[in-house]
Design an enzyme around this catalytic site. Structure first.
Site, PDB file in Angstrom:
ATOM      1  N   ALA A  69       1.008  -1.026   0.103  1.00 27.83           N
ATOM      2  CA  ALA A  69      -0.039  -0.384  -0.552  1.00 27.83           C
ATOM      3  C   ALA A  69       0.854   0.804   0.302  1.00 27.83           C
ATOM      4  CB  ALA A  69      -1.089  -0.104   0.896  1.00 27.83           C
ATOM      5  N   ASN A 150      -5.826   3.796  10.780  1.00 28.61           N
ATOM      6  CA  ASN A 150      -4.520   2.337  11.310  1.00 28.61           C
ATOM      7  C   ASN A 150      -3.971   2.387  13.028  1.00 28.61           C
ATOM      8  OD1 ASN A 150      -3.093   4.543   9.526  1.00 28.61           O
ATOM      9  ND2 ASN A 150      -1.182   3.582  10.770  1.00 28.61           N
ATOM     10  N   GLN A 180      -7.072  -0.430   5.486  1.00 32.05           N
ATOM     11  CA  GLN A 180      -8.003  -1.190   7.578  1.00 32.05           C
ATOM     12  C   GLN A 180      -8.778  -1.593   7.069  1.00 32.05           C
ATOM     13  OE1 GLN A 180      -5.763  -2.204   9.476  1.00 32.05           O
ATOM     14  NE2 GLN A 180      -3.691  -0.966   8.700  1.00 32.05           N
ATOM     15  N   SER A 198      -3.236  -3.402   0.473  1.00 29.58           N
ATOM     16  CA  SER A 198      -2.165  -4.608   1.372  1.00 29.58           C
ATOM     17  C   SER A 198      -2.490  -5.988   0.798  1.00 29.58           C
ATOM     18  CB  SER A 198      -1.413  -3.771   2.326  1.00 29.58           C
ATOM     19  OG  SER A 198      -0.162  -4.554   2.580  1.00 29.58           O
ATOM     20  N   HIS A 200      -0.396  -8.115   3.410  1.00 28.99           N
ATOM     21  CA  HIS A 200       0.114  -8.698   5.023  1.00 28.99           C
ATOM     22  C   HIS A 200      -1.369  -8.265   5.671  1.00 28.99           C
ATOM     23  CE1 HIS A 200       2.155  -4.889   7.032  1.00 28.99           C
ATOM     24  NE2 HIS A 200       1.900  -4.793   5.384  1.00 28.99           N
ATOM     25  N   THR A 236      10.244  -7.051 -14.310  1.00 31.68           N
ATOM     26  CA  THR A 236       9.965  -8.144 -14.081  1.00 31.68           C
ATOM     27  C   THR A 236       9.134  -8.452 -13.460  1.00 31.68           C
ATOM     28  OG1 THR A 236      11.934  -8.843 -14.699  1.00 31.68           O
ATOM     29  CG2 THR A 236      10.905 -11.080 -14.003  1.00 31.68           C
ATOM     30  N   CYS A 323       5.453   2.057  11.047  1.00 31.74           N
ATOM     31  CA  CYS A 323       5.208   3.297   9.974  1.00 31.74           C
ATOM     32  C   CYS A 323       6.028   4.515  11.450  1.00 31.74           C
ATOM     33  CB  CYS A 323       4.686   3.008   8.680  1.00 31.74           C
ATOM     34  SG  CYS A 323       4.565   1.665   7.901  1.00 31.74           S
TER      35      CYS A 323
HETATM   36  C1  LIG Z   1      -3.877   3.080   6.435  1.00 31.65           C
HETATM   37  C2  LIG Z   1      -2.575   2.293   5.863  1.00 31.65           C
HETATM   38  N1  LIG Z   1      -1.932   3.149   4.712  1.00 31.65           N
HETATM   39  C3  LIG Z   1      -1.259   2.090   4.298  1.00 31.65           C
HETATM   40  C4  LIG Z   1      -0.426   1.283   4.946  1.00 31.65           C
HETATM   41  C5  LIG Z   1       1.031   0.421   4.140  1.00 31.65           C
HETATM   42  O1  LIG Z   1       1.110  -0.184   3.973  1.00 31.65           O
HETATM   43  P1  LIG Z   1       2.252  -1.089   3.280  1.00 31.65           P
HETATM   44  O2  LIG Z   1       3.170  -1.663   4.624  1.00 31.65           O
HETATM   45  O3  LIG Z   1       1.881  -2.481   2.289  1.00 31.65           O
HETATM   46  O4  LIG Z   1       3.255  -0.779   2.270  1.00 31.65           O
HETATM   47  C6  LIG Z   1      -0.109   0.991   6.054  1.00 31.65           C
HETATM   48  C7  LIG Z   1       0.729  -0.360   6.858  1.00 31.65           C
HETATM   49  O5  LIG Z   1       0.659   0.946   7.790  1.00 31.65           O
HETATM   50  C8  LIG Z   1      -1.886   1.322   6.799  1.00 31.65           C
HETATM   51  O6  LIG Z   1      -2.443   0.868   7.837  1.00 31.65           O
END
Ligand SMILES: Cc1ncc(COP(=O)(O)O)c(C=O)c1O
Length: 379
Positions: A69, A150, A180, A198, A200, A236, A323
């Site tokens: 994401a 998040n 989320q 995303s 994961h 690729t 993050c």
């Molecule tokens: C609201 C939101 N956006 C974007 C991301 C980023 O996702 P990714 O880890 O796939 O780059 C996160 C991940 O914490 C998220 O919670």
């Protein structure tokens, strides 16, 4: 182990894991190769695109596979900003976005000279829609915001936002970070131009994401190269990963309502229990929030100390968005909500899954109470 950090990432679904391993071994060929092994690999990836599109109610050519994401957000925001710069250089976002959106907007402002407005939220985390309406101008080209926050868990009224955009300036593109929300809330892409996802966060692979781009919307590619992903993302193709997206999504959408109801019940229980502990203040509001996230503060305590003390019992929680956890002391979301600095500084985020059990919650509560009794308060 008591894992209460599902918003940060989720464990890998074992069905996904097994299929991924076999794809890595059996379908390693370059999807752009002309021989049959390449064609077979490409066909699998395209099948995944088609299924992903069908599950999201869009067209296959509107699905761009990405590395996650953060890439989807960067591509949507900067790609759109560059594409439509002749129309204007004004972008609107909110004060509580994920760092990938926030930093993309800052970069556009500070490096490329765009004008960016950050819409405020109130103490309940509600978006100031009047402010949004006032800020949309003739030269506004993009509104970018999240669906579900998040850090604290607010759910933004994105349909209402869309209606405001339509009323004020229908040329404005609308990008929504749906990370989320996927697998938790119903997703309707009919009124957004771009959306980020995303894998994961929904028990899929890390380094796997999707950018939805409506066919009527254009973007300038950020990664130049070959014809991959409609020439919007050179390099690729990571075929095994992209192939797994459809299966990951299908599994995440199964029993969505049932999972939601269950997590809501868990959330209610944790809230009630936490509120009985002295020094605990709830940061996640009651209304317009996801049940999957609960943010609270143990006022006067250092959240890192609590996090590591809980870790000794194999209980994993988060202090704020992962993050952003190495930077700023206070969460940007809590700051924007006007939460008192002393409270915001001691915030802890727990997040749930339909796999979380009531026993795990009870154990977590037990350890938390124990930890609060043993560690020192800050003066
Ligand atoms: C609201 C939101 N956006 C974007 C991301 C980023 O996702 P990714 O880890 O796939 O780059 C996160 C991940 O914490 C998220 O919670």
């Amino acid at each position: 182990m008591i894992y209460l950090d599902y918003v940060s990432t989720t464990p890998l679904n074992q069905e996904v894991n097994h299929m991924y391993q076999s794809l890595l071994n059996d379908y390693f060929a370059n999807a752009d190769s002309l021989y049959s092994l390449g064609l077979k690999t490409s066909a699998l990836m395209e099948k995944s695109r088609e299924l992903t599109a069908r599950m999201l109610g869009v067209l296959p050519e509107e699905i761009i596979f990405t590395s996650g994401a953060s890439e989807s957000n960067s591509t949507a925001i900067k790609g759109c900003a560059f594409q439509y710069q002749n129309r204007g250089k004004h972008i609107i976002t909110t004060a509580v976005e994920h760092s990938s959106v926030y930093q993309s907007c800052l970069q556009l402002r500070d490096v490329f000279g765009y004008d960016v407005d950050f819409i405020s939220v109130n103490d309940k985390g509600e978006l100031n829609l009047a402010e949004l309406e006032n800020k949309i101008r003739e030269d506004t080209i993009l509104v970018t915001m999240m669906y579900v926050n998040n850090e604290v868990g607010m759910v933004f009224p994105i349909r209402e936002v869309y209606q405001i955009i339509q009323k004020k300036n229908p040329k404005v593109k609308f990008h929504v970070d749906m990370v989320q929300a996927l697998g938790k809330l119903p997703i309707d892409l009919s009124y957004v131009d771009l959306a980020s996802f995303s894998a994961h966060k929904i028990y899929g692979l890390k380094g796997s994401g999707v950018l939805y781009k409506k066919s009527s919307t254009s973007i300038v590619p950020l990664i130049n190269g070959g014809q991959q992903e409609q020439q919007l993302r050179g390099g690729t193709s990571n075929t095994a990963t992209h192939t797994m997206f459809a299966k990951t999504l299908r599994l995440a959408l199964e029993n969505l309502d049932e999972h939601y109801q269950y997590v809501m019940m868990l959330n209610q229980y944790v809230r009630e229990q936490l509120q009985q502990i002295p020094d605990i203040v709830m940061n996640t509001p009651q209304d317009h929030v996801t049940p999957y996230i609960l943010n609270f503060s143990c006022v006067g305590y250092k959240p890192e100390v609590i996090l590591h003390a809980l870790e000794m019992h194999e209980c994993y929680v988060s202090t704020k968005s992962t993050c952003a956890s190495h930077k700023h002391d206070v969460s940007r979301t809590l700051e924007a909500m006007g939460i008192d600095e002393k409270i915001a500084k001691s915030a802890i985020r727990i997040s749930f899954s339909h796999y979380t059990t009531r026993d795990e919650i009870d154990e977590f509560l037990f350890y938390l109470k124990q930890v609060l009794k043993t560690i020192k308060k800050q003066r």
